[in-house]
Design a protein around this motif. Structure first.
Motif, PDB file in Angstrom:
ATOM      1  N   ASP A 289     128.065  23.017 -50.704  1.00  0.00           N
ATOM      2  CA  ASP A 289     127.432  22.300 -51.721  1.00  0.00           C
ATOM      3  C   ASP A 289     125.655  22.685 -51.679  1.00  0.00           C
ATOM      4  OD1 ASP A 289     129.550  21.408 -52.823  1.00  0.00           O
ATOM      5  OD2 ASP A 289     129.597  19.634 -51.552  1.00  0.00           O
ATOM      6  N   PHE A 290     125.143  22.784 -50.277  1.00  0.00           N
ATOM      7  CA  PHE A 290     123.946  22.868 -50.342  1.00  0.00           C
ATOM      8  C   PHE A 290     123.475  24.098 -50.867  1.00  0.00           C
ATOM      9  CE2 PHE A 290     120.437  25.083 -47.757  1.00  0.00           C
ATOM     10  CZ  PHE A 290     119.313  23.969 -48.175  1.00  0.00           C
ATOM     11  N   ILE A 291     124.381  25.198 -50.508  1.00  0.00           N
ATOM     12  CA  ILE A 291     123.950  26.586 -51.099  1.00  0.00           C
ATOM     13  C   ILE A 291     123.953  26.511 -52.777  1.00  0.00           C
ATOM     14  CG2 ILE A 291     124.701  28.948 -51.456  1.00  0.00           C
ATOM     15  CD1 ILE A 291     125.838  28.735 -48.472  1.00  0.00           C
ATOM     16  N   LYS A 292     125.087  25.854 -53.364  1.00  0.00           N
ATOM     17  CA  LYS A 292     125.118  25.550 -54.572  1.00  0.00           C
ATOM     18  C   LYS A 292     123.939  24.834 -55.472  1.00  0.00           C
ATOM     19  CE  LYS A 292     128.522  24.533 -58.137  1.00  0.00           C
ATOM     20  NZ  LYS A 292     130.020  23.822 -58.222  1.00  0.00           N
ATOM     21  N   SER A 293     123.540  23.857 -54.721  1.00  0.00           N
ATOM     22  CA  SER A 293     122.323  23.235 -55.156  1.00  0.00           C
ATOM     23  C   SER A 293     121.193  23.901 -55.251  1.00  0.00           C
ATOM     24  CB  SER A 293     122.253  21.875 -54.608  1.00  0.00           C
ATOM     25  OG  SER A 293     122.199  21.665 -53.222  1.00  0.00           O
ATOM     26  N   TYR A 294     120.968  24.436 -53.875  1.00  0.00           N
ATOM     27  CA  TYR A 294     119.711  25.113 -53.734  1.00  0.00           C
ATOM     28  C   TYR A 294     119.563  26.359 -54.693  1.00  0.00           C
ATOM     29  CZ  TYR A 294     115.957  27.316 -50.999  1.00  0.00           C
ATOM     30  OH  TYR A 294     114.830  27.962 -50.757  1.00  0.00           O
ATOM     31  N   ILE A 295     120.496  27.148 -55.079  1.00  0.00           N
ATOM     32  CA  ILE A 295     120.415  28.021 -56.023  1.00  0.00           C
ATOM     33  C   ILE A 295     120.294  27.715 -57.349  1.00  0.00           C
ATOM     34  CG2 ILE A 295     121.988  29.938 -57.265  1.00  0.00           C
ATOM     35  CD1 ILE A 295     123.309  30.604 -54.752  1.00  0.00           C
TER      36      ILE A 295
ATOM     37  N   LYS B 101     118.599  24.880 -57.911  1.00  0.00           N
ATOM     38  CA  LYS B 101     117.077  24.416 -58.138  1.00  0.00           C
ATOM     39  C   LYS B 101     116.130  25.468 -58.135  1.00  0.00           C
ATOM     40  CE  LYS B 101     114.037  21.279 -55.727  1.00  0.00           C
ATOM     41  NZ  LYS B 101     113.688  20.343 -54.617  1.00  0.00           N
ATOM     42  N   HIS B 102     116.240  26.346 -57.232  1.00  0.00           N
ATOM     43  CA  HIS B 102     115.223  27.520 -56.824  1.00  0.00           C
ATOM     44  C   HIS B 102     115.720  28.983 -57.567  1.00  0.00           C
ATOM     45  CE1 HIS B 102     113.472  25.029 -53.826  1.00  0.00           C
ATOM     46  NE2 HIS B 102     114.514  24.939 -53.440  1.00  0.00           N
ATOM     47  N   LYS B 103     116.855  29.084 -58.159  1.00  0.00           N
ATOM     48  CA  LYS B 103     117.246  30.221 -58.759  1.00  0.00           C
ATOM     49  C   LYS B 103     117.411  31.555 -58.133  1.00  0.00           C
ATOM     50  CE  LYS B 103     117.007  28.127 -62.678  1.00  0.00           C
ATOM     51  NZ  LYS B 103     117.884  27.300 -63.035  1.00  0.00           N
ATOM     52  N   TYR B 104     117.480  31.312 -56.618  1.00  0.00           N
ATOM     53  CA  TYR B 104     117.822  32.139 -55.569  1.00  0.00           C
ATOM     54  C   TYR B 104     118.222  31.359 -54.291  1.00  0.00           C
ATOM     55  CZ  TYR B 104     113.134  30.724 -53.799  1.00  0.00           C
ATOM     56  OH  TYR B 104     111.946  30.026 -53.294  1.00  0.00           O
ATOM     57  N   SER B 105     119.113  32.297 -53.500  1.00  0.00           N
ATOM     58  CA  SER B 105     119.864  31.617 -52.526  1.00  0.00           C
ATOM     59  C   SER B 105     118.900  31.250 -51.228  1.00  0.00           C
ATOM     60  CB  SER B 105     121.201  32.495 -51.993  1.00  0.00           C
ATOM     61  OG  SER B 105     120.604  33.675 -51.407  1.00  0.00           O
ATOM     62  N   PRO B 106     119.372  30.244 -50.476  1.00  0.00           N
ATOM     63  CA  PRO B 106     118.602  29.873 -49.083  1.00  0.00           C
ATOM     64  C   PRO B 106     118.724  30.935 -48.204  1.00  0.00           C
ATOM     65  CG  PRO B 106     120.661  28.567 -49.380  1.00  0.00           C
ATOM     66  CD  PRO B 106     120.800  29.693 -50.511  1.00  0.00           C
ATOM     67  N   SER B 107     117.752  30.789 -47.325  1.00  0.00           N
ATOM     68  CA  SER B 107     117.833  31.794 -46.075  1.00  0.00           C
ATOM     69  C   SER B 107     118.929  31.182 -45.109  1.00  0.00           C
ATOM     70  CB  SER B 107     116.433  31.696 -45.459  1.00  0.00           C
ATOM     71  OG  SER B 107     116.055  30.600 -44.946  1.00  0.00           O
ATOM     72  N   TYR B 108     119.189  31.793 -43.884  1.00  0.00           N
ATOM     73  CA  TYR B 108     120.079  31.292 -42.962  1.00  0.00           C
ATOM     74  C   TYR B 108     119.379  30.143 -42.245  1.00  0.00           C
ATOM     75  CZ  TYR B 108     123.667  34.746 -43.343  1.00  0.00           C
ATOM     76  OH  TYR B 108     124.770  35.577 -43.780  1.00  0.00           O
ATOM     77  N   ASP B 109     117.945  30.258 -42.406  1.00  0.00           N
ATOM     78  CA  ASP B 109     117.328  29.366 -41.343  1.00  0.00           C
ATOM     79  C   ASP B 109     117.201  27.954 -42.167  1.00  0.00           C
ATOM     80  OD1 ASP B 109     116.282  29.829 -39.045  1.00  0.00           O
ATOM     81  OD2 ASP B 109     114.651  30.927 -39.705  1.00  0.00           O
ATOM     82  N   GLU B 110     116.845  28.142 -43.832  1.00  0.00           N
ATOM     83  CA  GLU B 110     116.977  26.988 -44.396  1.00  0.00           C
ATOM     84  C   GLU B 110     118.421  26.218 -44.549  1.00  0.00           C
ATOM     85  OE1 GLU B 110     113.617  28.174 -47.789  1.00  0.00           O
ATOM     86  OE2 GLU B 110     115.617  29.005 -47.768  1.00  0.00           O
ATOM     87  N   ILE B 111     119.389  27.144 -44.563  1.00  0.00           N
ATOM     88  CA  ILE B 111     120.910  26.452 -44.291  1.00  0.00           C
ATOM     89  C   ILE B 111     121.179  25.602 -43.020  1.00  0.00           C
ATOM     90  CG2 ILE B 111     123.278  26.815 -44.283  1.00  0.00           C
ATOM     91  CD1 ILE B 111     122.622  29.348 -46.058  1.00  0.00           C
ATOM     92  N   ARG B 112     120.504  26.418 -41.969  1.00  0.00           N
ATOM     93  CA  ARG B 112     120.790  25.754 -40.712  1.00  0.00           C
ATOM     94  C   ARG B 112     120.002  24.339 -40.625  1.00  0.00           C
ATOM     95  NH1 ARG B 112     117.315  25.287 -36.666  1.00  0.00           N
ATOM     96  NH2 ARG B 112     115.843  26.668 -37.544  1.00  0.00           N
TER      97      ARG B 112
ATOM     98  N   LEU C 223     122.808  22.666 -38.092  1.00  0.00           N
ATOM     99  CA  LEU C 223     123.470  23.726 -37.406  1.00  0.00           C
ATOM    100  C   LEU C 223     122.728  23.851 -36.382  1.00  0.00           C
ATOM    101  CD1 LEU C 223     125.454  25.574 -40.456  1.00  0.00           C
ATOM    102  CD2 LEU C 223     126.015  23.485 -39.050  1.00  0.00           C
ATOM    103  N   SER C 224     123.456  24.513 -35.130  1.00  0.00           N
ATOM    104  CA  SER C 224     122.788  24.660 -33.961  1.00  0.00           C
ATOM    105  C   SER C 224     121.934  26.224 -34.029  1.00  0.00           C
ATOM    106  CB  SER C 224     123.654  24.668 -32.841  1.00  0.00           C
ATOM    107  OG  SER C 224     124.693  25.655 -33.052  1.00  0.00           O
TER     108      SER C 224
ATOM    109  N   GLY D 249     122.705  42.803 -45.218  1.00  0.00           N
ATOM    110  CA  GLY D 249     121.469  43.763 -44.973  1.00  0.00           C
ATOM    111  C   GLY D 249     120.510  43.280 -46.118  1.00  0.00           C
ATOM    112  N   LYS D 250     120.599  42.500 -47.015  1.00  0.00           N
ATOM    113  CA  LYS D 250     119.892  41.962 -48.102  1.00  0.00           C
ATOM    114  C   LYS D 250     119.619  40.474 -47.819  1.00  0.00           C
ATOM    115  CE  LYS D 250     118.843  42.084 -52.804  1.00  0.00           C
ATOM    116  NZ  LYS D 250     118.934  42.599 -54.254  1.00  0.00           N
ATOM    117  N   SER D 251     118.297  40.057 -48.014  1.00  0.00           N
ATOM    118  CA  SER D 251     118.114  38.791 -47.463  1.00  0.00           C
ATOM    119  C   SER D 251     118.470  38.022 -48.978  1.00  0.00           C
ATOM    120  CB  SER D 251     116.462  38.479 -47.086  1.00  0.00           C
ATOM    121  OG  SER D 251     115.492  39.062 -48.259  1.00  0.00           O
ATOM    122  N   ARG D 252     118.541  36.724 -48.590  1.00  0.00           N
ATOM    123  CA  ARG D 252     118.913  35.749 -49.785  1.00  0.00           C
ATOM    124  C   ARG D 252     119.907  36.177 -50.788  1.00  0.00           C
ATOM    125  NH1 ARG D 252     115.367  31.456 -49.695  1.00  0.00           N
ATOM    126  NH2 ARG D 252     113.403  31.564 -48.277  1.00  0.00           N
TER     127      ARG D 252
END
Length: 75
Positions: free
Chosen positions: A19-25, A27-38, A43-44, A67-70
């Motif tokens: 749900d976070f990834i879906k709403s982030y995309i 809102k921002h038109k690109y996917s979140p980074s792993y740090d943003e998801i964390r 998450l730890s 191998g490709k970010s976001r």
């Protein structure tokens, strides 16, 4: 055997990340980074994020170009 369990859906944690990834995309038109998801999902570590991402990918909720970010895409 592990693949047989996949058809039973996703866990609450996986749903929260999805749900976070879906709403982030949306809102921002690109996917979140792993740090943003964390950070957003408390998450730890990034490896824990990767584990959840792989689980969602195995269940055909998302795709990832490694191998490709976001590069997380909602299916």
């Amino acid at each position: 055997m592990k693949k047989d369990l996949i058809k039973f859906g996703i866990t609450p944690k996986q749903k929260k990340v999805y749900d976070f990834i879906k709403s982030y995309i949306k809102k921002h038109k690109y996917s979140p980074s792993y740090d943003e998801i964390r950070e957003a999902n408390k998450l730890s570590s990034k490896s824990h994020v990767r584990q959840v991402i792989i689980q969602l990918q195995d269940r055909n909720y998302i795709t990832v170009k490694y191998g490709k970010s976001r590069s997380v895409t909602i299916l």
